[in-house]
Design a protein around this motif. Structure first.
Motif, PDB file in Angstrom:
ATOM      1  N   MET A   1      37.081  42.900  45.435  1.00  0.00           N
ATOM      2  CA  MET A   1      38.439  43.072  44.968  1.00  0.00           C
ATOM      3  C   MET A   1      38.448  43.796  43.618  1.00  0.00           C
ATOM      4  O   MET A   1      39.246  44.663  43.373  1.00  0.00           O
ATOM      5  CB  MET A   1      39.109  41.704  44.856  1.00  0.00           C
ATOM      6  N   CYS A   2      37.574  43.445  42.728  1.00  0.00           N
ATOM      7  CA  CYS A   2      37.533  43.967  41.367  1.00  0.00           C
ATOM      8  C   CYS A   2      36.797  45.309  41.344  1.00  0.00           C
ATOM      9  O   CYS A   2      35.647  45.390  41.759  1.00  0.00           O
ATOM     10  CB  CYS A   2      36.827  42.932  40.492  1.00  0.00           C
ATOM     11  N   ARG A   3      37.447  46.357  40.831  1.00  0.00           N
ATOM     12  CA  ARG A   3      36.830  47.682  40.816  1.00  0.00           C
ATOM     13  C   ARG A   3      36.552  48.206  39.415  1.00  0.00           C
ATOM     14  O   ARG A   3      36.145  49.341  39.262  1.00  0.00           O
ATOM     15  CB  ARG A   3      37.712  48.664  41.564  1.00  0.00           C
ATOM     16  N   HIS A   4      36.778  47.421  38.389  1.00  0.00           N
ATOM     17  CA  HIS A   4      36.524  47.894  37.033  1.00  0.00           C
ATOM     18  C   HIS A   4      35.220  47.303  36.492  1.00  0.00           C
ATOM     19  O   HIS A   4      34.650  46.400  37.094  1.00  0.00           O
ATOM     20  CB  HIS A   4      37.701  47.553  36.102  1.00  0.00           C
ATOM     21  N   PRO A   7      32.815  43.720  35.942  1.00  0.00           N
ATOM     22  CA  PRO A   7      33.628  43.053  36.968  1.00  0.00           C
ATOM     23  C   PRO A   7      34.154  41.705  36.490  1.00  0.00           C
ATOM     24  O   PRO A   7      33.558  41.059  35.629  1.00  0.00           O
ATOM     25  CB  PRO A   7      32.672  42.881  38.139  1.00  0.00           C
ATOM     26  N   CYS A   8      35.264  41.318  37.054  1.00  0.00           N
ATOM     27  CA  CYS A   8      35.876  40.031  36.702  1.00  0.00           C
ATOM     28  C   CYS A   8      35.034  38.873  37.228  1.00  0.00           C
ATOM     29  O   CYS A   8      34.287  39.025  38.196  1.00  0.00           O
ATOM     30  CB  CYS A   8      37.278  39.936  37.301  1.00  0.00           C
ATOM     31  N   PRO A   9      35.182  37.705  36.611  1.00  0.00           N
ATOM     32  CA  PRO A   9      34.466  36.516  37.088  1.00  0.00           C
ATOM     33  C   PRO A   9      34.868  36.167  38.520  1.00  0.00           C
ATOM     34  O   PRO A   9      35.994  36.438  38.951  1.00  0.00           O
ATOM     35  CB  PRO A   9      34.912  35.412  36.134  1.00  0.00           C
ATOM     36  N   ALA A  19      39.665  36.553  34.359  1.00  0.00           N
ATOM     37  CA  ALA A  19      39.862  37.797  35.109  1.00  0.00           C
ATOM     38  C   ALA A  19      41.127  38.512  34.631  1.00  0.00           C
ATOM     39  O   ALA A  19      42.043  37.890  34.094  1.00  0.00           O
ATOM     40  CB  ALA A  19      39.963  37.495  36.610  1.00  0.00           C
ATOM     41  N   ARG A  20      41.173  39.803  34.852  1.00  0.00           N
ATOM     42  CA  ARG A  20      42.327  40.605  34.457  1.00  0.00           C
ATOM     43  C   ARG A  20      43.549  40.267  35.293  1.00  0.00           C
ATOM     44  O   ARG A  20      43.455  39.978  36.484  1.00  0.00           O
ATOM     45  CB  ARG A  20      42.035  42.083  34.635  1.00  0.00           C
TER      46      ARG A  20
END
Length: 66
Positions: A1-4, A7-9, A19-20
């Motif tokens: 899911m996270c693409r930046h 990465p988010c937890p 997470a963002r």
């Protein structure tokens, strides 16, 4: 899911709230985080797998630790 990067937890990790935010609805009292967690203003959470996490505040941790 996270693409930046970084990465988010993970949604099942203890730091999942870091997470963002990808969608915020303060008028309704909830936000969707990048890892799929729905975070409510009372600190309750709905995880992507449907698990409900009861509201938890830092003051609750101190009260149970004593």
């Amino acid at each position: 899911m996270c693409r930046h990067q970084p990465p988010c937890p993970s949604p099942d990790g203890p730091d999942r709230d870091a997470a963002r935010t990808v969608a915020s609805h303060p008028e309704q009292g909830w936000s969707l985080l990048c890892n799929g967690v729905v975070l409510f203003e009372d600190t309750g959470e709905l995880l992507p797998d449907g698990v409900v996490v009861a509201p938890h505040r830092p003051t609750d941790l101190r009260a149970t630790a004593a």
